[in-house]
Design an enzyme around this catalytic site. Structure first.
Site, PDB file in Angstrom:
ATOM      1  N   SER A 287     -15.358  -2.564  -4.376  1.00  0.00           N
ATOM      2  CA  SER A 287     -14.627  -1.353  -3.998  1.00  0.00           C
ATOM      3  C   SER A 287     -13.876  -0.725  -5.166  1.00  0.00           C
ATOM      4  O   SER A 287     -13.510   0.444  -5.114  1.00  0.00           O
ATOM      5  CB  SER A 287     -13.644  -1.649  -2.863  1.00  0.00           C
TER       6      SER A 287
ATOM      7  N   LYS B 294      -6.681  -2.665  -4.726  1.00  0.00           N
ATOM      8  CA  LYS B 294      -6.979  -1.239  -4.625  1.00  0.00           C
ATOM      9  C   LYS B 294      -6.013  -0.490  -5.553  1.00  0.00           C
ATOM     10  O   LYS B 294      -5.064  -1.046  -6.090  1.00  0.00           O
ATOM     11  CB  LYS B 294      -6.786  -0.730  -3.190  1.00  0.00           C
TER      12      LYS B 294
END
Length: 240
Positions: free
Chosen positions: A49, A118
């Site tokens: 991701s 993230k």
């Protein structure tokens, strides 16, 4: 004889505990544990991701000090404990749990911490939406220049944008970030289950679709990649 009379004072003999390799090992493990609890901790990147900034299997260092002395902000790459609304925890066997306990203590090997990584896009109280006319994420009305995003969702102004039907999957309506929380996204926007994954393609405000990361869930700010050797590097303050 003594030193006063011209003799030599014999060296002190170390006690058995000070000579024990086991004691040295225990002290080393305790030092590692304290360092990881208070200063800096290694983690392994679990998914793509954040690619290409971070790849699967990268060993990264997350500074606990950085998030302890000041709140993380937009642009920072952070490691955080998986919040309850981000899916069920990872199931592990007893053997895997024991191996994870060792890994958490020494800093290498598997870990029992269900952690994700993230990039912070919006801080507490900010408003995040996508997209501008050029397809850029906006924070408080200001478009972001995100040169770290390589694989983004399709967006063609006038053909497949936020005004077309259906709207571009890159689009999402304005989202207000709650106090003491963060809106985070992966650099690999086309393949990231992040804060806005359930909001994409929705152009009417539906803030219930967003999921956030609480300040208390942030474990550290990523400051470096330490493995593999061909990817070793240090991140600047803006996470680049």
């Amino acid at each position: 004889m003594t030193a006063a009379t011209g003799g030599v004072t014999p060296p002190r003999r170390r006690g058995p505990l000070r000579r024990s390799p086991l004691v040295h090992l225990i002290l080393a493990v305790l030092l590692l544990a304290v360092t990881q609890t208070l200063l800096i901790k290694p983690f392994q990147v679990p998914s793509r991701s954040m690619a290409p900034t971070l790849e699967v299997g990268d060993r990264i260092l997350a500074s606990r000090v950085a998030v302890a002395v000041s709140a993380p902000g937009p642009g920072d790459i952070v490691v955080f404990s998986r919040p309850d609304d981000w899916g069920p925890p990872t199931e592990r066997t007893l053997l895997r749990t024991l191996a994870g306990w060792v890994g958490d203590v020494v800093g290498f090997g598997p870990s029992n911490q269900d952690a994700l990584v993230k990039r912070i896009i919006g801080g507490p109280g900010s408003t995040v939406r996508c997209c501008s006319a050029e397809g850029l994420v906006q924070v408080d009305g200001v478009p972001l220049v995100e040169d770290y995003v390589v694989d983004d969702l399709a967006f063609i102004p006038g053909v497949n944008d936020c005004s077309t039907t259906p709207a571009s999957p890159r689009c999402f309506a304005a989202i207000s970030v709650p106090p003491d929380a963060y809106l985070v996204m992966g650099d690999n926007r086309a393949n990231s289950a992040d804060s806005v994954v359930a909001c994409r393609g929705l152009t009417a405000p539906q803030e219930s679709c967003a999921r956030f990361v609480g300040r208390e869930d942030v474990l550290g700010k990523v400051v470096a990649v330490m493995w593999p050797l061909n990817r070793v590097g240090v991140f600047s303050d803006d996470g680049r």
